[in-house]
Design an enzyme around this catalytic site. Structure first.
Site: not given
Length: 245
Positions: A152, A139
């Site tokens: 995350y 990501s």
């Protein structure tokens, strides 16, 4: 139908929606035989019905090492080899550190980071045999951490670090390691977030830009895995044009 991956065998984790589903369909359209793994097997059955090529549906929980080993074994048993692993399974449970439900941290670490590691561990002997490709979905959060997404981001930074170490271990043996880092993509990821403020923040972000679609990431995956064997595309960072960071 394109045949750039004719005869190749691909395992896609987290294939029941979003990037995983789009990747499975795109790889199937290129001629690959695709094993799709996720917990929601009803969705996988629907995917199999849509795919142009042969698809093996696998009930898979990447946090369970036995489930991972079984999925890899069944893929090789069915198709005779494994050429590409697309490690996509993940959850995003954003929120501030103060007052956080730390069980959500555990879930993210076990799914996003340990789950991808377990899958690589199980698949690697077969990928070494086929001189295949490990493709890790990370990501933009694996490059730039931001407030309310610390855990995350930590899992995604971890994926990138693990992938680089793995690359150094196996690239001389012909196995390519690719990290794909999507920006804001229209998927179900934020649907898992319990915090209404976080969901609203994500909704506003999505409304402020032309978000990527899962198919955009699938195109990048196909690009990476269809390069000539001597070409290793190790990293692809792909953001919406309108995303500033």
């Amino acid at each position: 139908m394109s045949t750039r991956l004719d005869g190749k065998v691909v395992l896609v984790t987290g294939a029941s929606s979003g990037i995983g589903e789009a990747a499975a369909l795109a790889l199937s359209a290129e001629g690959a035989r695709v094993a799709v793994g996720a917990r929601r097997t009803d969705r996988l059955e629907s995917l199999a019905d849509k795919a142009p090529g042969e698809v093996l549906v696998l009930e898979l929980d990447v946090t369970d090492q036995e489930s991972v080993r079984s999925a890899v074994a069944r893929t090789v048993e069915r198709f005779g080899a494994l050429d590409v692993l697309v490690n996509n399974a993940g959850v995003m449970l954003n929120g501030p550190v103060l007052g956080a439900d730390t069980s959500e941290w555990t879930r993210m670490v076990e799914t996003n980071l340990l789950g991808s590691m377990y899958t690589v561990h199980a698949a690697l002997p077969h990928l070494l045999e086929s001189k295949g490709t490990v493709l890790q979905i990370s990501s933009t959060s694996g490059r730039i951490a931001s407030a309310n997404s610390g855990v995350y981001a930590a899992t995604k930074f971890g994926i990138t670090a693990f992938a680089e170490s793995l690359r150094q271990e196996i690239t001389a043996q012909g196995v390519r390691v690719v990290v794909v880092e999507p920006g804001f993509v229209a998927t179900e990821l934020m649907a898992h977030v319990k915090d209404p403020a976080m969901r609203e923040m994500a909704r506003k972000m999505a409304a402020s830009m032309r978000t990527l679609q899962p198919e955009d990431i699938a195109d990048a995956i196909v690009y990476a895995v269809t390069q000539p064997e001597h070409v290793a595309v190790n990293e692809i960072l792909i953001r919406p044009t309108d995303q500033t960071r």
